[in-house]
Design a protein around this motif. Structure first.
Motif, PDB file in Angstrom:
ATOM      1  N   ASP A 204       0.832  -1.197   0.000  1.00  0.00           N
ATOM      2  CA  ASP A 204       0.000   0.000   0.000  1.00  0.00           C
ATOM      3  C   ASP A 204       0.873   1.255   0.000  1.00  0.00           C
ATOM      4  O   ASP A 204       1.994   1.261   0.528  1.00  0.00           O
ATOM      5  CB  ASP A 204      -0.909  -0.015   1.237  1.00  0.00           C
ATOM      6  CG  ASP A 204      -1.873   1.152   1.227  1.00  0.00           C
ATOM      7  OD1 ASP A 204      -2.855   1.106   0.485  1.00  0.00           O
ATOM      8  OD2 ASP A 204      -1.617   2.121   1.972  1.00  0.00           O
ATOM      9  N   ASN A 206       0.506   4.082   1.610  1.00  0.00           N
ATOM     10  CA  ASN A 206       0.778   4.586   2.954  1.00  0.00           C
ATOM     11  C   ASN A 206       1.851   3.768   3.651  1.00  0.00           C
ATOM     12  O   ASN A 206       2.713   4.308   4.354  1.00  0.00           O
ATOM     13  CB  ASN A 206      -0.504   4.578   3.785  1.00  0.00           C
ATOM     14  CG  ASN A 206      -1.437   5.704   3.409  1.00  0.00           C
ATOM     15  OD1 ASN A 206      -1.124   6.488   2.514  1.00  0.00           O
ATOM     16  ND2 ASN A 206      -2.569   5.799   4.059  1.00  0.00           N
ATOM     17  N   LEU A 267      -0.631   7.159   8.655  1.00  0.00           N
ATOM     18  CA  LEU A 267      -0.026   6.328   7.625  1.00  0.00           C
ATOM     19  C   LEU A 267      -0.209   4.840   7.906  1.00  0.00           C
ATOM     20  O   LEU A 267      -0.303   4.029   6.983  1.00  0.00           O
ATOM     21  CB  LEU A 267       1.463   6.656   7.504  1.00  0.00           C
ATOM     22  CG  LEU A 267       1.805   8.046   6.963  1.00  0.00           C
ATOM     23  CD1 LEU A 267       3.289   8.326   7.072  1.00  0.00           C
ATOM     24  CD2 LEU A 267       1.359   8.175   5.519  1.00  0.00           C
ATOM     25  N   ARG A 270      -4.251   3.854   7.721  1.00  0.00           N
ATOM     26  CA  ARG A 270      -4.753   4.036   6.355  1.00  0.00           C
ATOM     27  C   ARG A 270      -6.190   4.559   6.328  1.00  0.00           C
ATOM     28  O   ARG A 270      -6.947   4.246   5.418  1.00  0.00           O
ATOM     29  CB  ARG A 270      -4.651   2.727   5.570  1.00  0.00           C
ATOM     30  CG  ARG A 270      -3.230   2.259   5.380  1.00  0.00           C
ATOM     31  CD  ARG A 270      -3.174   1.019   4.523  1.00  0.00           C
ATOM     32  NE  ARG A 270      -3.756  -0.126   5.214  1.00  0.00           N
ATOM     33  CZ  ARG A 270      -3.903  -1.325   4.666  1.00  0.00           C
ATOM     34  NH1 ARG A 270      -3.530  -1.518   3.411  1.00  0.00           N
ATOM     35  NH2 ARG A 270      -4.427  -2.310   5.350  1.00  0.00           N
ATOM     36  N   ARG A 273      -5.949   8.393   2.791  1.00  0.00           N
ATOM     37  CA  ARG A 273      -4.967   8.014   1.790  1.00  0.00           C
ATOM     38  C   ARG A 273      -4.810   9.117   0.757  1.00  0.00           C
ATOM     39  O   ARG A 273      -5.638  10.032   0.677  1.00  0.00           O
ATOM     40  CB  ARG A 273      -5.383   6.713   1.086  1.00  0.00           C
ATOM     41  CG  ARG A 273      -5.648   5.554   2.020  1.00  0.00           C
ATOM     42  CD  ARG A 273      -5.999   4.312   1.236  1.00  0.00           C
ATOM     43  NE  ARG A 273      -6.369   3.194   2.098  1.00  0.00           N
ATOM     44  CZ  ARG A 273      -6.660   1.984   1.657  1.00  0.00           C
ATOM     45  NH1 ARG A 273      -6.657   1.732   0.366  1.00  0.00           N
ATOM     46  NH2 ARG A 273      -6.982   1.020   2.513  1.00  0.00           N
ATOM     47  N   ASN A 276      -7.791  10.786  -1.517  1.00  0.00           N
ATOM     48  CA  ASN A 276      -9.094  10.842  -0.863  1.00  0.00           C
ATOM     49  C   ASN A 276      -9.623  12.274  -0.857  1.00  0.00           C
ATOM     50  O   ASN A 276      -8.857  13.237  -0.724  1.00  0.00           O
ATOM     51  CB  ASN A 276      -9.009  10.334   0.566  1.00  0.00           C
ATOM     52  CG  ASN A 276      -8.909   8.822   0.654  1.00  0.00           C
ATOM     53  OD1 ASN A 276      -8.499   8.287   1.663  1.00  0.00           O
ATOM     54  ND2 ASN A 276      -9.271   8.109  -0.392  1.00  0.00           N
ATOM     55  N   THR A 295      -0.678  17.341   6.581  1.00  0.00           N
ATOM     56  CA  THR A 295      -1.310  16.778   5.392  1.00  0.00           C
ATOM     57  C   THR A 295      -1.773  17.928   4.511  1.00  0.00           C
ATOM     58  O   THR A 295      -2.316  18.916   5.017  1.00  0.00           O
ATOM     59  CB  THR A 295      -2.501  15.880   5.766  1.00  0.00           C
ATOM     60  OG1 THR A 295      -2.031  14.788   6.562  1.00  0.00           O
ATOM     61  CG2 THR A 295      -3.197  15.339   4.531  1.00  0.00           C
ATOM     62  N   ASN A 319     -14.653  11.647   5.073  1.00  0.00           N
ATOM     63  CA  ASN A 319     -13.905  11.095   3.946  1.00  0.00           C
ATOM     64  C   ASN A 319     -14.917  10.614   2.907  1.00  0.00           C
ATOM     65  O   ASN A 319     -15.556   9.578   3.068  1.00  0.00           O
ATOM     66  CB  ASN A 319     -13.019   9.941   4.403  1.00  0.00           C
ATOM     67  CG  ASN A 319     -11.994   9.554   3.348  1.00  0.00           C
ATOM     68  OD1 ASN A 319     -12.192   9.779   2.166  1.00  0.00           O
ATOM     69  ND2 ASN A 319     -10.890   8.970   3.794  1.00  0.00           N
TER      70      ASN A 319
END
Length: 443
Positions: A204, A206, A267, A270, A273, A276, A295, A319
């Motif tokens: 992945d 992340n 991270l 997850r 991500r 998103n 972020t 999200n």
């Protein structure tokens, strides 16, 4: 080289400059440099053709490093071979002097390359390369001139104590240089690990970032721990100072530490991500970057918001693309009481279906929401699968289509109305001039 050897080399070179044979050394050195330049161009051309033949293969750290040091290393090899051959007939003091200069050039280029791999976005590396090259040439000049031991002796005379340990300025400079070299090696290795991780398909995104940053942090700490004892600096002598500094930094940098811990949590779990579409507080945008401290959200207007990771961990985050990228968009519409509601609702659904971004399953639907003061409130709901593209454009297009169809069908979109009555019956009712009710003219 020892000090007396350097002095003899300079004396011999001075005598060579007064002899015609010095032109042999100059000519050989020039041929070596020209040949090294030609070989460098050929190797770079081969690498460029291989890159053009297969552009999908990423350029690795070893290839970039080879491009930077191929000239000084090639010239160094040619000069060493020429010196061995020429010293049978002539003095080669000029060629001996060229060897440390070429070694210094290769060291400078390798060091700057390691820094560029460790800090790819740093704009200060261009100026740092000049400063570092100047420092390296100064050290080489002091070594060649025989002044370096004298400078070292003077630095060793400047000493001070840290606890029970005695430290001098030369030891500090040695420690700084050793730590710098070990940290550069650690950053180089971390860059190689990160590039390999980013090319891994079964991991992945992340998790790639987590492993890359953990490996970099561990390698830097290991480099410092290994580098300081190499020059005789006892780490236990710095324990008291380090403990006091750690306590002070712990109180003064609580927020920063919390952001770093929150970054690793984000991270690892997850929950957020890259790519998103999230909303936190008044900020809404696409996650374009996740660092260990903050972020980056890129809004629909192009403005990027830097959100501390602690805020994302301690707040409610919407999200929109966490498990399912589909989102529902609703449009409020009001019609008059004289309207055929079934026809009006059918028009709303038809207007939504004209847009390609509106999903067919689940399809759009129209609903009677409420009986308001000035008309009947309807709601058009539809689903889209690409919320990252924004909803303003599709809402505007559907509203425009509804307005056109309502106008063609004679369906009225009412505006707020008010009726004014004069009590007492002394005077007949008179027309009242239009007034403004929430920005709309009312007769």
């Amino acid at each position: 080289m020892a000090e007396n050897q350097i002095a003899e080399l300079l004396i011999d070179l001075w005598h060579d400059l007064q002899q015609p044979a010095i032109f042999w050394q100059i000519g050989v050195l020039a041929v070596c440099l020209l040949a090294a330049g030609a070989i460098t161009r050929q190797i770079k051309a081969v690498l460029r053709r291989r890159r053009e033949a297969d552009p999908s293969v990423p350029r690795g750290a070893s290839e970039e490093g080879l491009r930077r040091v191929i000239f000084p290393l090639t010239a160094l090899g040619l000069v060493i071979v020429s010196r061995i051959v020429l010293e049978r007939w002539h003095h080669v003091n000029l060629l001996k002097l060229a060897v440390p200069l070429l070694v210094a050039m290769a060291a400078v280029r390798l060091t700057v390359h390691a820094l560029k791999r460790a800090f790819p976005r740093a704009g200060w590396l261009a100026s740092f390369e000049r400063i570092f090259a100047t420092g390296a040439w100064v050290v080489v000049a002091l070594q060649i001139s025989g002044l370096l031991p004298t400078v070292i002796d003077g630095l060793e005379q400047i000493g001070f104590s840290i606890g029970k340990a005695k430290v001098n300025l030369w030891m500090v400079l040695q420690g700084a240089l050793t730590v710098l070299v070990t940290v550069l090696v650690a950053l180089w290795v971390a860059g190689v690990i990160e590039s390999r991780l980013m090319r891994t398909d079964g991991l992945d995104a992340n998790m790639k970032l987590v492993f890359a940053r953990l490996s970099k942090a561990l390698l830097i700490v290991l480099a410092v721990v290994v580098g300081l004892p190499l020059v005789g600096i006892d780490l236990t002598a710095l324990s008291v100072f380090g403990g006091a500094l750690g306590v002070g930094l712990g109180f003064g940098m609580q927020k920063i530490a919390a952001n770093y811990v929150s970054g690793f949590i984000l991270l690892l779990d997850r929950s957020i991500r890259l790519g998103n579409l999230i909303s936190v507080g008044s900020e809404r945008g696409i996650v374009s970057q996740i660092t260990t401290r903050y972020t980056v959200l890129k809004g629909m207007s192009g403005i990027e918001s830097i959100v501390p990771n602690e805020t994302l961990v301690g707040s409610v985050v919407q999200n929109e693309t966490f498990t399912d990228p589909r989102v529902r968009v609703s449009l409020p519409i009001q019609v008059s009481y004289a309207t055929d509601l079934e026809r009006a609702m059918a028009i709303l659904v038809e207007a939504a279906r004209t847009q390609p971004r509106v999903m067919d399953d689940p399809g759009p639907g129209a609903f009677v929401e409420a009986f308001a003061d000035s008309g009947i409130n309807l709601q058009l709901g539809f689903w889209i699968r690409d919320p990252a593209e924004g909803t303003l454009g599709i809402r505007s297009a559907i509203n425009l289509e509804i307005w056109r169809r309502f106008k063609a069908e004679g369906i009225e979109i009412p505006f707020p109305q008010r009726e004014v009555r004069i009590l007492g019956g002394a005077q007949p009712a008179v027309p009242v001039a239009p007034v403004l009710d929430q920005g709309n003219p009312v007769p």
